[in-house]
Design a protein around this motif. Sequence first.
Motif, short mmCIF file in Angstrom:
data_model
loop_
_atom_site.label_atom_id
_atom_site.label_comp_id
_atom_site.label_asym_id
_atom_site.label_seq_id
_atom_site.Cartn_x
_atom_site.Cartn_y
_atom_site.Cartn_z
N SER A 143 0.81 -1.28 0.12
CA SER A 143 -0.01 0.14 -0.03
C SER A 143 0.81 1.26 -0.06
N ALA B 148 0.88 3.72 2.16
CA ALA B 148 0.99 3.74 3.46
C ALA B 148 2.57 3.17 3.84
N GLU B 149 2.71 1.61 3.18
CA GLU B 149 3.94 1.12 3.12
C GLU B 149 4.91 1.33 2.52
N ARG C 207 -13.03 -2.14 3.45
CA ARG C 207 -12.18 -1.19 3.94
C ARG C 207 -12.77 0.36 3.69
N PRO D 31 -8.22 0.30 -1.52
CA PRO D 31 -7.31 0.48 -0.37
C PRO D 31 -6.21 1.11 -0.07
N ASP E 200 -5.12 4.02 2.23
CA ASP E 200 -4.16 3.95 3.23
C ASP E 200 -3.32 5.18 3.07
N GLU F 79 -4.91 8.11 4.86
CA GLU F 79 -4.92 7.99 6.33
C GLU F 79 -3.64 8.26 7.06
N SER F 80 -2.56 7.95 6.15
CA SER F 80 -1.08 8.30 6.47
C SER F 80 -0.84 9.70 6.88
#
Length: 432
Positions: A28, A30-31, A111, A316, A320, A323-324
Amino acid sequence: MTTDLQRRHLLLGAAAGAVGLAAARPASAAETWQAPSRSAPVLPTDEAFWASVRDLYDVDRSIANLENGYWGIMARPVLQAYIENTERVNRQNTVYARGTFPKDFEATRQRVAMAVGAQPDEIALTRGATEALQVLIAGYNKLKAGDVALYSDLDYDSMQYAMNWLKERRGVEVKTFAIPEPATRDSVLDTYRRVLAGTPGAKLLLLTHLSHRTGLVMPIREIAAMARERGVDVIVDAAHSWGQIDFNVSDLGADFVGFNLHKWIGAPVGVGFLYVRKQRLGDIDRHFADEDWPADDIRSRVHTGTLNFAAALTVPAAIDLHESITAAAKEARLRHLRNYWVERARKLPAIEILTPDDASMHAGITSFRLAGKGSRDDNNAIVGTLRDKHRVLTVRRAGVAKGQCIRVSPALHTTEAELDRLVAALGAVTGA
């Protein structure tokens, strides 16, 4: 079973297994992006942080693009996930589509529900807010001939069309009204109070959380409450608000809402969703008598047909990243960018800013009009001058009761230098 048929079944089984392994969601956003560490909430003027966010986007800087309300471009990690999903779906084709895609599609729905603060069985994915809201308006089944449906001048064109369609199909009366300009919180509330009190036959009200025309943010919860007291249901258009403003669906106090995912959430173009509070599902008809899902399943309320598999699978990753960065930080940054140019533009002669500076009444989008220049031709000419002479992209917006206007929509990747260019261009246009 012949040897050839056995071989085919073995190959199909192996392919299905490979699909199951490959269907795991790509890394994602975020990752793949780490926000700079902060011991306190991110400030909208924290240039190190926002520079790191801007670096996530590949943007054509040959023009200052201040027309980001149409849709929001994908950040690089989201785009990469979309490309990988597109390649995977294209490669695996119907083996995947008829295999594990339904499970992955349901994971996307869950999600989205988690992110917006709803239950999964209150959410159905669509191709955008327009489809979601058309489904809600056309499917609302509590109207009878002689009832009144209401909408304002700042509501979205396609939703106005759908409300007008109710007159033809349901025999209802459609009443329209204008939001005061310049608007204040009290004047907006007073307008809705007066319209509701003066329309005893009203049964349905269309509300726009954040107007695509001017950027005005409506006090939705208060309006929905006053409508409910009079037995009027509201359908809320949240196409521009979720992702631009920090809120959950329960904050709206409404039972029927349409959302976009490809505007301020930054998912691929072609995804949105509708929300129906569980207890109200029976008040929305099944979509063209859909039988794919039970009547008590919200997914029976929209029948899209074959959709863009990869776009749905990428949602998703977009959430992500959203939201990060955090919804609160995005809202503060977009409001800062809006104020950065508006504070100076208000001082220019003949510039009329169409949203108030009250922070509860605007987010990132704001429109302006040159005094006495409210026609289509006037505003097309100004948009053309800003684009061709000053390399600043804006867009004309029609439908505002007091005259057409020009919308300015900065994005997270917008720089203050680009807004400086806008202000300088407006100064040249007004002769300041």
